[in-house]
Write a protein that holds these residues in place. Sequence first.
Motif, mmCIF file in Angstrom:
data_model
loop_
_atom_site.group_PDB
_atom_site.id
_atom_site.type_symbol
_atom_site.label_atom_id
_atom_site.label_comp_id
_atom_site.label_asym_id
_atom_site.label_seq_id
_atom_site.Cartn_x
_atom_site.Cartn_y
_atom_site.Cartn_z
ATOM 1 N N LEU A 203 1.668 13.243 3.282
ATOM 2 C CA LEU A 203 2.173 12.037 2.623
ATOM 3 C C LEU A 203 2.657 10.997 3.629
ATOM 4 O O LEU A 203 2.438 9.799 3.443
ATOM 5 C CB LEU A 203 3.297 12.378 1.646
ATOM 6 N N ALA A 204 3.297 11.427 4.714
ATOM 7 C CA ALA A 204 3.801 10.460 5.700
ATOM 8 C C ALA A 204 2.668 9.613 6.247
ATOM 9 O O ALA A 204 2.792 8.388 6.387
ATOM 10 C CB ALA A 204 4.515 11.189 6.833
ATOM 11 N N SER A 205 1.534 10.243 6.532
ATOM 12 C CA SER A 205 0.382 9.498 7.026
ATOM 13 C C SER A 205 -0.204 8.610 5.937
ATOM 14 O O SER A 205 -0.590 7.463 6.196
ATOM 15 C CB SER A 205 -0.677 10.471 7.537
ATOM 16 N N LEU B 103 3.063 5.275 7.688
ATOM 17 C CA LEU B 103 4.249 5.163 8.533
ATOM 18 C C LEU B 103 3.938 4.749 9.976
ATOM 19 O O LEU B 103 4.653 3.904 10.539
ATOM 20 C CB LEU B 103 5.047 6.469 8.503
ATOM 21 N N PRO B 104 2.908 5.300 10.627
ATOM 22 C CA PRO B 104 2.636 4.850 12.005
ATOM 23 C C PRO B 104 2.389 3.344 12.099
ATOM 24 O O PRO B 104 2.919 2.675 12.995
ATOM 25 C CB PRO B 104 1.384 5.657 12.380
ATOM 26 N N ALA B 105 1.604 2.797 11.176
ATOM 27 C CA ALA B 105 1.330 1.356 11.198
ATOM 28 C C ALA B 105 2.587 0.552 10.876
ATOM 29 O O ALA B 105 2.817 -0.522 11.451
ATOM 30 C CB ALA B 105 0.228 1.024 10.198
ATOM 31 N N LEU C 177 9.423 8.379 1.163
ATOM 32 C CA LEU C 177 9.031 9.705 1.625
ATOM 33 C C LEU C 177 10.171 10.700 1.422
ATOM 34 O O LEU C 177 9.953 11.834 0.951
ATOM 35 C CB LEU C 177 8.645 9.640 3.106
ATOM 36 N N GLY C 178 11.380 10.274 1.762
ATOM 37 C CA GLY C 178 12.527 11.161 1.605
ATOM 38 C C GLY C 178 12.752 11.581 0.170
ATOM 39 O O GLY C 178 12.958 12.765 -0.132
ATOM 40 N N TRP C 179 12.703 10.612 -0.754
ATOM 41 C CA TRP C 179 12.935 10.946 -2.165
ATOM 42 C C TRP C 179 11.794 11.757 -2.747
ATOM 43 O O TRP C 179 12.008 12.654 -3.569
ATOM 44 C CB TRP C 179 13.159 9.683 -2.977
ATOM 45 N N ALA C 180 10.560 11.475 -2.313
ATOM 46 C CA ALA C 180 9.415 12.254 -2.812
ATOM 47 C C ALA C 180 9.523 13.710 -2.369
ATOM 48 O O ALA C 180 9.298 14.636 -3.167
ATOM 49 C CB ALA C 180 8.107 11.635 -2.322
ATOM 50 N N ARG D 79 0.825 -1.204 0.000
ATOM 51 C CA ARG D 79 0.000 0.000 0.000
ATOM 52 C C ARG D 79 0.868 1.267 0.000
ATOM 53 O O ARG D 79 0.549 2.261 -0.662
ATOM 54 C CB ARG D 79 -0.940 -0.003 1.198
ATOM 55 N N ALA D 80 1.955 1.225 0.750
ATOM 56 C CA ALA D 80 2.877 2.361 0.736
ATOM 57 C C ALA D 80 3.456 2.559 -0.657
ATOM 58 O O ALA D 80 3.577 3.696 -1.139
ATOM 59 C CB ALA D 80 3.988 2.145 1.758
ATOM 60 N N LEU D 81 3.797 1.459 -1.310
ATOM 61 C CA LEU D 81 4.345 1.550 -2.663
ATOM 62 C C LEU D 81 3.319 2.131 -3.633
ATOM 63 O O LEU D 81 3.640 3.003 -4.449
ATOM 64 C CB LEU D 81 4.795 0.162 -3.126
ATOM 65 N N ALA D 82 2.085 1.654 -3.547
ATOM 66 C CA ALA D 82 1.025 2.166 -4.421
ATOM 67 C C ALA D 82 0.820 3.660 -4.204
ATOM 68 O O ALA D 82 0.651 4.433 -5.171
ATOM 69 C CB ALA D 82 -0.272 1.400 -4.179
#
Length: 544
Positions: free
Chosen positions: A510-512, A516-518, A497-500, A422-425
């Motif tokens: 975006l972090a949420s 990232l918390p999960a 996140l860093g590269w984006a 999901r993070a990748l998507a």
Amino acid sequence: MTTLDTDTLEMVLATLREYAAKQLSPEYLRDLDARDEFPMDVLRELYDPDKIGLHLIFIPEEYGGLGGGAYDIYRVSELMARIDLGIATGVLATFLGTDPITVGGTEEQKTHWMGRIADEGLLVAYGATEPQAGSDLGTLTTKAEPVIEDGQVVGYKISGRKQWISNGGVAEIYTILASAPGGLSWFVVEKDAPGFVKGKHEDKHGIRASNTSALFLDDVYVTADRLVGGVEGRGLAQAQAVFGYTRLMVAAFGLGGGWAALERAIRYSQTRVQGGGLLSTKQAYTHKLLVPNAVRLEAARAYIEWTAARIDAGEPDLQTEGAIAKYLATESGNKAAEDSIQAHGGYGYTKEYMVEKIKRDVRITCIYEGTSEIMEWTIARDRWQLHLKTRGAYYLDWAKRLDALAASSPAGGAATAALAMRALATLLERSRLDRLTRNQHVLFRLGELIAYAETAAIFAEHAATPSSAMPFTAETRLAMARIHARTAALKIASDGLGWAIGAGQTDPNLASSLGLPAIYAAQAGQIEDMNRVAADLVAAFPAE
């Protein structure tokens, strides 16, 4: 899973192990390396149909071979790399050299050339790369000019130069890629053809037991029946048709080379006392130098076996999967070898210890048959197109399948792999909205993150089934899969996140959105799982 019957494959592997134990001692292999010598006698014995007949694995049964499939070739390739990557490269070169004929040859050409290779145990070389045309075959300059008599093409005169050709100075048959009037085409050239000159053996950093030479062709004449397939212009398609297959073989080389080094580090840790105890009992050693490498290698193995099964089932167009397998396996193998030198301390930096040689050898797997950067680009390009084609559903749908798996089998890290997907998507979609892939570096980093996500998913899906290639229990593999899933999810979310942000993304949340918390919460249990894997590595590879 094997295309060969299980007994035949195990017999081939056992014969190889027995031969290596008797003939290929560490002292002999280090001596070959020091003398930069290609062991022609070893290759002859490996190829002798009356002794080992190793090349027969690659040749279809109808042409006198054993007809091994992708799984069989992966197993043999990994074992060869564990023994010696230089010698393994000589075997790889024959396999690559026969590929154009196997894929694109006429029935008459296959019967003639593959039959000869099977019966005579001939060494073959694959002549594609040029000084200014490495992985980009479309830019090569070698020409094949037709020779015409009575209005018919009776042959070709080939002129050009090839570079970095494995078996280049020792092969008996060469497949040469050249530009004919109809487009790129493969031709079969024999070693003694007039005008065909082999360059000096390259003085290489590693795999010094393999022969690598330049080839010079000056109006080398071949008859028209040496044009593979009998039709010009099919050479690039024929080369691309086997990338998924050949890159899987190099992936197995990275896997085998990495484990050859890591196994030595594991055994060494059980004999070396430091700070009042064995290194094998210290997390600072095992959790940095041993466990992460073992996990990455076994994640790569799971993906290799998954891809091999699909190839053997007849599924086409697996170039992307081959690239992912090669990327993770070779990068992981190289890292494992590097850390194994560190694990041996000063001893690892000396030529007396095999890890020094293995590190120099395994480095090439990140370069030949497509560099790691070419793999990153291939992965990112293909999966980016798939993301656009499915309107972002590809990895979200995969995440749903992982959620379903987690509901029934929660022990393998499927839920965490779903978070990675999901993070990748989300990252891919944000890259689309903000046009982040205009930055080449972002595109390439997406290739790396995709490789981690897919290998985490496949490892989670297959961890409960032990691999016949390694002495790990299902429980150990499940722990490894959990570790890799956590690592992949964290890498995708944090690095992504860093590269984006670095490329100028515009979403303040975006972090949420990346979860990232999960993903941080999913890291619970990581040290405990690493403790389990460290103990199991010691049990699997006790000190000799």
